[in-house]
Design a protein around this motif. Structure first.
Motif, mmCIF file in Angstrom:
data_model
loop_
_atom_site.group_PDB
_atom_site.id
_atom_site.type_symbol
_atom_site.label_atom_id
_atom_site.label_comp_id
_atom_site.label_asym_id
_atom_site.label_seq_id
_atom_site.Cartn_x
_atom_site.Cartn_y
_atom_site.Cartn_z
ATOM 1 N N LEU A 153 -56.739 23.183 50.292
ATOM 2 C CA LEU A 153 -56.680 21.724 50.179
ATOM 3 C C LEU A 153 -55.787 21.281 49.030
ATOM 4 C CD1 LEU A 153 -60.363 20.607 50.780
ATOM 5 C CD2 LEU A 153 -58.418 20.292 52.301
ATOM 6 N N LYS A 154 -55.867 21.991 47.918
ATOM 7 C CA LYS A 154 -55.082 21.607 46.747
ATOM 8 C C LYS A 154 -53.587 21.693 47.012
ATOM 9 C CE LYS A 154 -56.412 23.216 42.751
ATOM 10 N NZ LYS A 154 -56.979 24.098 41.708
ATOM 11 N N PHE A 156 -71.772 27.513 51.498
ATOM 12 C CA PHE A 156 -70.669 28.431 51.748
ATOM 13 C C PHE A 156 -70.724 29.596 50.772
ATOM 14 C CE2 PHE A 156 -69.316 24.099 52.613
ATOM 15 C CZ PHE A 156 -68.757 24.200 53.874
ATOM 16 N N PRO A 157 -70.286 30.787 51.193
ATOM 17 C CA PRO A 157 -70.088 31.864 50.212
ATOM 18 C C PRO A 157 -69.036 31.384 49.197
ATOM 19 C CG PRO A 157 -69.998 32.735 52.446
ATOM 20 C CD PRO A 157 -69.999 31.229 52.564
ATOM 21 N N ALA A 158 -69.229 31.702 47.934
ATOM 22 C CA ALA A 158 -68.348 31.194 46.882
ATOM 23 C C ALA A 158 -66.881 31.534 47.142
ATOM 24 C CB ALA A 158 -68.790 31.733 45.521
ATOM 25 N N GLY A 159 -66.595 32.727 47.582
ATOM 26 C CA GLY A 159 -65.211 33.119 47.836
ATOM 27 C C GLY A 159 -64.572 32.297 48.938
ATOM 28 N N ALA A 160 -65.313 32.038 49.998
ATOM 29 C CA ALA A 160 -64.789 31.246 51.113
ATOM 30 C C ALA A 160 -64.528 29.811 50.672
ATOM 31 C CB ALA A 160 -65.754 31.272 52.294
ATOM 32 N N PHE A 161 -65.397 29.270 49.849
ATOM 33 C CA PHE A 161 -65.220 27.904 49.375
ATOM 34 C C PHE A 161 -64.011 27.806 48.458
ATOM 35 C CE2 PHE A 161 -66.260 24.096 46.870
ATOM 36 C CZ PHE A 161 -66.467 23.202 47.894
ATOM 37 N N ALA A 162 -63.829 28.794 47.596
ATOM 38 C CA ALA A 162 -62.668 28.804 46.701
ATOM 39 C C ALA A 162 -61.373 28.842 47.507
ATOM 40 C CB ALA A 162 -62.746 29.990 45.747
ATOM 41 N N THR A 163 -61.346 29.622 48.580
ATOM 42 C CA THR A 163 -60.171 29.687 49.445
ATOM 43 C C THR A 163 -59.920 28.341 50.104
ATOM 44 O OG1 THR A 163 -60.529 32.035 49.839
ATOM 45 C CG2 THR A 163 -59.182 30.861 51.446
ATOM 46 N N PHE A 164 -60.979 27.706 50.578
ATOM 47 C CA PHE A 164 -60.884 26.385 51.204
ATOM 48 C C PHE A 164 -60.308 25.357 50.233
ATOM 49 C CE2 PHE A 164 -63.228 22.316 51.847
ATOM 50 C CZ PHE A 164 -62.593 21.908 53.010
ATOM 51 N N ILE A 165 -60.831 25.313 49.024
ATOM 52 C CA ILE A 165 -60.359 24.359 48.021
ATOM 53 C C ILE A 165 -58.907 24.652 47.652
ATOM 54 C CG2 ILE A 165 -60.639 23.590 45.622
ATOM 55 C CD1 ILE A 165 -62.646 22.412 47.611
ATOM 56 N N GLY A 166 -58.567 25.927 47.539
ATOM 57 C CA GLY A 166 -57.188 26.290 47.237
ATOM 58 C C GLY A 166 -56.228 25.782 48.296
ATOM 59 N N THR A 191 -55.462 14.900 45.359
ATOM 60 C CA THR A 191 -56.708 14.276 44.903
ATOM 61 C C THR A 191 -57.888 15.230 44.977
ATOM 62 O OG1 THR A 191 -57.154 13.383 47.094
ATOM 63 C CG2 THR A 191 -55.983 11.946 45.537
ATOM 64 N N VAL A 192 -57.715 16.370 45.566
ATOM 65 C CA VAL A 192 -58.795 17.345 45.673
ATOM 66 C C VAL A 192 -59.004 18.089 44.368
ATOM 67 C CG1 VAL A 192 -59.561 19.401 46.932
ATOM 68 C CG2 VAL A 192 -58.417 17.568 48.139
ATOM 69 N N THR A 193 -58.105 17.968 43.425
ATOM 70 C CA THR A 193 -58.242 18.718 42.184
ATOM 71 C C THR A 193 -59.542 18.378 41.454
ATOM 72 O OG1 THR A 193 -56.888 17.103 41.020
ATOM 73 C CG2 THR A 193 -55.775 19.077 41.855
ATOM 74 N N ASP A 194 -59.980 17.130 41.512
ATOM 75 C CA ASP A 194 -61.255 16.763 40.897
ATOM 76 C C ASP A 194 -62.400 17.471 41.606
ATOM 77 O OD1 ASP A 194 -63.696 14.462 41.154
ATOM 78 O OD2 ASP A 194 -62.955 14.970 39.160
ATOM 79 N N PHE A 195 -62.355 17.505 42.908
ATOM 80 C CA PHE A 195 -63.371 18.180 43.713
ATOM 81 C C PHE A 195 -63.411 19.664 43.374
ATOM 82 C CE2 PHE A 195 -66.187 18.302 47.207
ATOM 83 C CZ PHE A 195 -65.897 19.416 47.980
ATOM 84 N N ALA A 196 -62.255 20.278 43.227
ATOM 85 C CA ALA A 196 -62.171 21.697 42.932
ATOM 86 C C ALA A 196 -62.678 22.018 41.541
ATOM 87 C CB ALA A 196 -60.734 22.177 43.103
ATOM 88 N N ARG A 197 -62.612 21.059 40.646
ATOM 89 C CA ARG A 197 -63.061 21.277 39.261
ATOM 90 C C ARG A 197 -64.527 21.690 39.212
ATOM 91 N NH1 ARG A 197 -65.036 17.385 35.613
ATOM 92 N NH2 ARG A 197 -64.693 15.867 37.261
ATOM 93 N N PHE A 198 -65.339 21.227 40.166
ATOM 94 C CA PHE A 198 -66.740 21.587 40.193
ATOM 95 C C PHE A 198 -66.943 23.074 40.456
ATOM 96 C CE2 PHE A 198 -68.423 17.671 39.392
ATOM 97 C CZ PHE A 198 -67.930 16.699 40.217
#
Length: 73
Positions: free
Chosen positions: A58-59, A46-56, A64-71
């Protein structure tokens, strides 16, 4: 994105039965995701920006996604 060499496994993946998870690798521009049980299989990139939006997103609904987002670093 070339083949990543900085894979990190989620701390939720403790090696027990049914506890395998995902691994994440990042570059300046992309994020790659793969199944920790089958690391030789294909990855999703994924483009980094799109992935950051996705994780945001989910959070906001799954704590429980906070650990995943930490990466994402």
């Amino acid at each position: 994105m070339t083949a990543p060499d900085n894979w990190q496994k989620s701390s939720f993946s403790d090696g027990g039965d049914g506890n395998d998870c995902v691994e994440i690798a990042t570059s300046h521009t992309h994020v790659a995701v793969r199944d920790s049980k089958a690391p030789a299989d294909r990855t999703l990139t994924f483009p980094a920006g799109a992935f950051a939006t996705f994780i945001g997103a989910l959070k906001t609904t799954h704590s429980t996604v906070t650990d995943f987002a930490r990466f994402r670093g």
